[in-house]
Structures are given as C-alpha cells and as structure tokens.
Design an enzyme around this catalytic site. Sequence first.
Site, mmCIF file in Angstrom:
data_model
loop_
_atom_site.group_PDB
_atom_site.id
_atom_site.type_symbol
_atom_site.label_atom_id
_atom_site.label_comp_id
_atom_site.label_asym_id
_atom_site.label_seq_id
_atom_site.Cartn_x
_atom_site.Cartn_y
_atom_site.Cartn_z
ATOM 1 N N TYR A 29 51.319 -6.704 -30.748
ATOM 2 C CA TYR A 29 50.770 -5.983 -31.459
ATOM 3 C C TYR A 29 51.392 -4.768 -32.464
ATOM 4 O O TYR A 29 51.323 -4.767 -33.674
ATOM 5 C CB TYR A 29 49.236 -5.727 -31.487
ATOM 6 C CG TYR A 29 48.133 -6.997 -31.568
ATOM 7 C CD1 TYR A 29 47.950 -7.673 -32.657
ATOM 8 C CD2 TYR A 29 47.917 -7.688 -30.257
ATOM 9 C CE1 TYR A 29 47.298 -8.914 -32.599
ATOM 10 C CE2 TYR A 29 47.392 -8.826 -30.100
ATOM 11 C CZ TYR A 29 47.044 -9.289 -31.292
ATOM 12 O OH TYR A 29 46.210 -10.621 -31.365
ATOM 13 N N ARG A 44 53.913 -6.429 -34.770
ATOM 14 C CA ARG A 44 53.596 -7.025 -35.640
ATOM 15 C C ARG A 44 53.076 -5.943 -36.679
ATOM 16 O O ARG A 44 53.403 -6.014 -37.852
ATOM 17 C CB ARG A 44 52.450 -7.834 -35.633
ATOM 18 C CG ARG A 44 52.917 -9.230 -34.730
ATOM 19 C CD ARG A 44 51.720 -10.242 -34.378
ATOM 20 N NE ARG A 44 51.079 -10.630 -35.735
ATOM 21 C CZ ARG A 44 49.713 -11.044 -35.556
ATOM 22 N NH1 ARG A 44 48.909 -10.923 -34.602
ATOM 23 N NH2 ARG A 44 48.941 -11.037 -37.070
ATOM 24 N N VAL A 99 44.741 -10.440 -40.985
ATOM 25 C CA VAL A 99 44.468 -8.771 -40.247
ATOM 26 C C VAL A 99 45.315 -7.728 -40.893
ATOM 27 O O VAL A 99 45.311 -6.540 -40.363
ATOM 28 C CB VAL A 99 44.429 -9.265 -38.716
ATOM 29 C CG1 VAL A 99 43.500 -10.128 -38.432
ATOM 30 C CG2 VAL A 99 45.951 -9.446 -38.204
ATOM 31 N N HIS A 118 38.828 -12.021 -38.808
ATOM 32 C CA HIS A 118 39.536 -11.865 -37.609
ATOM 33 C C HIS A 118 39.829 -10.500 -37.407
ATOM 34 O O HIS A 118 40.763 -10.418 -36.387
ATOM 35 C CB HIS A 118 40.847 -12.990 -37.654
ATOM 36 C CG HIS A 118 40.388 -14.503 -37.727
ATOM 37 N ND1 HIS A 118 41.229 -15.225 -37.922
ATOM 38 C CD2 HIS A 118 39.352 -14.956 -37.293
ATOM 39 C CE1 HIS A 118 40.706 -16.549 -37.839
ATOM 40 N NE2 HIS A 118 39.370 -16.382 -37.253
ATOM 41 N N CYS A 121 37.466 0.607 -28.629
ATOM 42 C CA CYS A 121 37.355 1.216 -27.503
ATOM 43 C C CYS A 121 36.565 0.306 -26.402
ATOM 44 O O CYS A 121 35.373 -0.216 -26.821
ATOM 45 C CB CYS A 121 36.512 2.504 -27.331
ATOM 46 S SG CYS A 121 36.460 3.307 -25.764
ATOM 47 N N CYS A 133 33.342 2.992 -25.093
ATOM 48 C CA CYS A 133 32.239 3.332 -25.978
ATOM 49 C C CYS A 133 32.057 2.190 -27.351
ATOM 50 O O CYS A 133 31.072 2.369 -27.885
ATOM 51 C CB CYS A 133 32.457 4.906 -26.197
ATOM 52 S SG CYS A 133 33.722 4.925 -27.481
ATOM 53 N N GLY A 162 46.064 -20.902 -48.505
ATOM 54 C CA GLY A 162 47.073 -20.662 -47.475
ATOM 55 C C GLY A 162 46.366 -20.593 -46.258
ATOM 56 O O GLY A 162 46.982 -19.795 -45.216
ATOM 57 N N SER A 177 45.738 -23.408 -42.852
ATOM 58 C CA SER A 177 45.965 -24.836 -42.135
ATOM 59 C C SER A 177 44.920 -25.271 -41.633
ATOM 60 O O SER A 177 44.804 -26.525 -41.522
ATOM 61 C CB SER A 177 46.908 -24.603 -40.985
ATOM 62 O OG SER A 177 46.290 -24.004 -39.968
ATOM 63 N N ASN A 189 47.847 -24.521 -51.862
ATOM 64 C CA ASN A 189 48.536 -24.436 -50.814
ATOM 65 C C ASN A 189 49.910 -25.136 -50.786
ATOM 66 O O ASN A 189 49.761 -26.427 -51.435
ATOM 67 C CB ASN A 189 47.911 -25.134 -49.286
ATOM 68 C CG ASN A 189 48.520 -24.880 -47.868
ATOM 69 O OD1 ASN A 189 49.659 -25.112 -47.946
ATOM 70 N ND2 ASN A 189 47.623 -24.622 -47.240
#
Length: 252
Positions: free
Chosen positions: A71, A74, A106, A122, A130, A133, A190, A192, A216
């Site tokens: 992540y 990215r 995202v 998403h 966290c 919490c 855009g 699939s 698309n």
Amino acid sequence: MDNSLEQKIEQSAQILVNSRFAVALSGAGMSAESGIPTFRGNEGLWKEFSAKELATPEAFLKNSKLVWQWYNMRKEKISKAKPNAGHYALAKIQEIIPLHLITQNVDNLHNDAGSKNTIEIHGNIFLARCLQCGHVSELKSYDNDEPLCPVCFEGKLRPHIVWFGEQLDQKNLQRVFTWLDSCDTMLVIGTSSQVYPAAGFASDVQANGGTVIEINPQPAAQAHITLNGTSGEILPPLLKAIERNKNSLEHN
Ligand code: OAD
C-alpha cells in the site's frame, strides 16, 4: 471524433440535463490517464500482484508489513498523480446538474478535482484505521510499514480500504441504495463491472426504469448508451454538450 460518437454524447447530455437525480459510478479506468494502473487487463495490478496475498484480512494477519509495503508503494505513486481532464470535467458537470458520485477508487483524485457528494465505497488510501479503537486517521506518509494509532497509541493501523472478503461500510451502503432508488440516470465510467456490489448498481438502476450510460474504451456494463472511449476523451466534450443544452433550456 466520429459522427455517431458525437451524436451519442449529445444524446447523453440531453438525458443528463433532463435528469432529476443522476449518479456516476467510477472505477480504476477513470484514473488510468493520471498514470495509475487499473486492476484487470494486461497491464493490471492483479496480473503482477496477488490480491489474496495483499488485499485480504487474512493477508494482513499473516504479514502486515508486506501489506503495508504494497500500500505504501501504491500510495507513493498515487500521491504524485494529478487529476486528469476526465476528473475535472466530471467535477464541473456536478456544478451544472444534480450528479452524485460513487467511486470504487481509493486515490482521492475526484476530491482533488473538486467533486462533491462522493461516496468512496472501497475506502481511501490516505486513511488508516486502528484495529484496537477503530479510529480512522489520515496517514499521508509512505515510509512506515508498522504504523500505530495516533489516538490510542497502542493499536496497529491497517489501510482504510475494503478488502476482498469484507463487507462495505454499512452507512455508505445505505446512502448508496438511497441514491440508487432515486436515480433516473447513471453514468458508469471506467469499471470492468466485475466486483460486487458495485457491479450490480447499473442493473438496479435499470430495473427501476433508469437510463444507464457507459464510458469505457472496452465497454463492460449493460448500458442503454455506450460512449466508446477513455474518460479523458469523452467527459470534456460531454461537459461542453451539457453546458450547451443547459443554456438552451434556460433560454427557452
Ligand atoms: P478494473 O481494473 O477491473 O477495470 C478497469 C476498467 O477501466 C476496464 O473496464 C477498462 O476497460 C477501463 N479503462 C481503462 N482505461 C480507461 C480510461 N482511460 N478511461 C475509461 N475507462 C478505462 O477496475 P475496477 O472495475 O475499478 O477493489 O475494479 C473494481 C475493484 O476491483 C477495485 O475497486 C479494486 C479491485 O480489486 C479493491 O481494491 C477493493
């Protein structure tokens, strides 16, 4: 641009201008022209990386460092990306007609382009949650593969992303279904259309009598009108056509 595509853009603009409640659903293709890879297809992330090893709760339990490294990689790429012509045109369209936005992306680029009324179904790569919490905090850095919660200082943070095998946030989903119930026109851009529940939204709108318009270069949804091209190519002329139609409606 060929004549028939121009005509279809004009027809789509007329439908959108006359729409009472329109919804756009975007996917990874929307950000492709910002240099962010999509997931499927030949150049897609899931060709090179394993979703099972990187984007599931089990993967995080097994090796949270590896998941964070992916992540963070990215996030670093995304934080250098800018919204493209499609993002900006969509944000402008939202200023002219009542268009709500559901995104599977995202990358925050719709927000950066000025879009309002957006549900990020998403999650968002710049947020972390966290495990202890539950607090959701902004985490812009991309060099920490063992981040801890800045509020309770004890819990491990995980990316605030909906992984495979997880439910969407229930509040978000309720808002989405309220929108879909009112939606008379849906723009599908855009994606699939392979990942549920988002893949089912266009059929929900159609079942309620709404019109579905897809943008698309490789159409994938069941749509009434298909605008065959990239979001960066199609959305700017669609914006222009919407402006023209709105002006002529106001002067009649
Ligand atoms: P996909 O990678 O599955 O699909 C991308 C779609 O964008 C394809 O239909 C392409 O034809 C289209 N496309 C490519 N370039 C385009 C462009 N410039 N303009 C318009 N369209 C273009 O991405 P998604 O459908 O968004 O989930 O994938 C859905 C979910 O699967 C993602 O949110 C992600 C992934 O696993 C999670 O990470 C939870």
